[in-house]
Scaffold this active site. Sequence first.
Site, PDB file in Angstrom:
ATOM      1  N   ASN A   1     -51.659 -85.043 -32.455  1.00 41.07           N
ATOM      2  CA  ASN A   1     -51.028 -86.363 -32.414  1.00 41.07           C
ATOM      3  C   ASN A   1     -49.657 -86.179 -31.784  1.00 41.07           C
ATOM      4  O   ASN A   1     -48.733 -85.715 -32.437  1.00 41.07           O
ATOM      5  CB  ASN A   1     -50.920 -86.925 -33.844  1.00 41.07           C
TER       6      ASN A   1
ATOM      7  N   LYS B   1     -47.593 -88.327 -30.918  1.00 40.87           N
ATOM      8  CA  LYS B   1     -46.618 -89.369 -31.288  1.00 40.87           C
ATOM      9  C   LYS B   1     -45.893 -89.849 -30.024  1.00 40.87           C
ATOM     10  O   LYS B   1     -46.470 -89.801 -28.940  1.00 40.87           O
ATOM     11  CB  LYS B   1     -45.665 -88.850 -32.365  1.00 40.87           C
TER      12      LYS B   1
ATOM     13  N   HIS C   1     -51.965 -94.802 -39.272  1.00 42.88           N
ATOM     14  CA  HIS C   1     -51.040 -93.678 -39.458  1.00 42.88           C
ATOM     15  C   HIS C   1     -49.874 -94.161 -40.319  1.00 42.88           C
ATOM     16  O   HIS C   1     -49.440 -95.305 -40.201  1.00 42.88           O
ATOM     17  CB  HIS C   1     -50.545 -93.171 -38.093  1.00 42.88           C
TER      18      HIS C   1
ATOM     19  N   GLU D   1     -46.841 -93.798 -40.114  1.00 42.25           N
ATOM     20  CA  GLU D   1     -45.696 -94.346 -39.367  1.00 42.25           C
ATOM     21  C   GLU D   1     -45.974 -95.779 -38.933  1.00 42.25           C
ATOM     22  O   GLU D   1     -45.049 -96.584 -38.818  1.00 42.25           O
ATOM     23  CB  GLU D   1     -45.372 -93.431 -38.170  1.00 42.25           C
TER      24      GLU D   1
ATOM     25  N   GLU E   1     -53.187 -87.518 -44.952  1.00 40.25           N
ATOM     26  CA  GLU E   1     -51.853 -87.085 -44.544  1.00 40.25           C
ATOM     27  C   GLU E   1     -50.839 -87.517 -45.595  1.00 40.25           C
ATOM     28  O   GLU E   1     -50.354 -88.655 -45.561  1.00 40.25           O
ATOM     29  CB  GLU E   1     -51.472 -87.729 -43.207  1.00 40.25           C
TER      30      GLU E   1
ATOM     31  N   GLY F   1     -44.055 -84.107 -40.747  1.00 36.57           N
ATOM     32  CA  GLY F   1     -42.837 -83.819 -40.004  1.00 36.57           C
ATOM     33  C   GLY F   1     -41.727 -83.201 -40.851  1.00 36.57           C
ATOM     34  O   GLY F   1     -40.588 -83.091 -40.415  1.00 36.57           O
TER      35      GLY F   1
ATOM     36  N   SER G   1     -47.547 -81.315 -41.371  1.00 34.43           N
ATOM     37  CA  SER G   1     -46.956 -79.988 -41.146  1.00 34.43           C
ATOM     38  C   SER G   1     -47.995 -78.880 -41.080  1.00 34.43           C
ATOM     39  O   SER G   1     -47.742 -77.748 -41.496  1.00 34.43           O
ATOM     40  CB  SER G   1     -45.890 -79.675 -42.207  1.00 34.43           C
TER      41      SER G   1
HETATM   42  P1  PGA Z   1     -46.807 -83.261 -38.398  1.00 31.04           P
HETATM   43  O1  PGA Z   1     -47.446 -84.713 -38.163  1.00 31.04           O
HETATM   44  O2  PGA Z   1     -47.872 -82.257 -38.110  1.00 31.04           O
HETATM   45  O3  PGA Z   1     -45.651 -83.205 -37.431  1.00 31.04           O
HETATM   46  O4  PGA Z   1     -46.354 -83.220 -39.812  1.00 31.04           O
HETATM   47  C1  PGA Z   1     -48.767 -84.978 -38.522  1.00 31.04           C
HETATM   48  C2  PGA Z   1     -49.090 -86.429 -38.248  1.00 31.04           C
HETATM   49  O5  PGA Z   1     -48.222 -87.285 -38.505  1.00 31.04           O
HETATM   50  O6  PGA Z   1     -50.188 -86.762 -37.783  1.00 31.04           O
END
Ligand code: PGA
Length: 248
Positions: free
Chosen positions: A9, A11, A95, A97, A166, A172, A210
């Site tokens: 992803n 982003k 997601h 976000e 998640e 993140g 992460s």
């Molecule tokens: P990350 O993000 O691996 O940077 O924690 C995962 C995601 O939001 O899909």
Amino acid sequence: MKQKLIVGNWKMNGSLAANAALLQALKQGLPAGGKAGVAVAAPAVYLAQLQVELSGSSIGIGAQDVSQHEQGAFTGEVSAAMLKEFGVRYALVGHSERRQYHGETDAVVAAKAQAALAKGVTPIVCVGETLQEREAGQTEAVVKRQLAAVIHQVGPCVSELVVAYEPVWAIGTGKTATPEQAQAVHAVLRAQLAAATEHAGRVPLLYGGSMNAANAAQLLAQNDIDGGLVGGASLKAADFLTIVAAAQ
Ligand code: PGA
């Protein structure tokens, strides 16, 4: 062993030049005859670039969102049919976000999953609890509520979903769920799917939050972890390839 699926992803990252370099490195670095499925979810404006760069490659194309609407006066949105025209195989829906910064409700997420399925795009339904919810002992209730909305909406198509767990507190932050914590939630999700379809075993359950080159193997070794949704580490070819290797 069941085939694993690793989805990057990106982003809101990338540029034409950076994407070209990253995709080139991934294409070169992927093991020939590798067993794991691999895809990258890019910002919508780059999907045309991915379609060209990834033609003939086994790397699938993903979008990071999809409109719940088919077409019309929805400024700024991208429909599932449009995604399909660019060879998109997967669309992230819900997601955290999007839920957090764009106010996406369970109902909207479910409608998006349905809209994607209707055009032959596989939704990757993201669920996960916040730190506050985890500390309040609500993890199971939250993820079940989020997934239930989608199951209810898509009915018999539930076996065509991909689900990504998640935990919001792990995204993140560098704080990964332990393999045991992740497995425990995946088992809950698997049971919930099994109550809705006899094909629950074939729904890939991805872990995200992460995931990195160092922790991927342990996470992927869990019974109900069928792959990963990888944010930060998907922007570095070497790290992403190490994760893919851990999934073979
Ligand atoms: P990350 O993000 O691996 O940077 O924690 C995962 C995601 O939001 O899909």
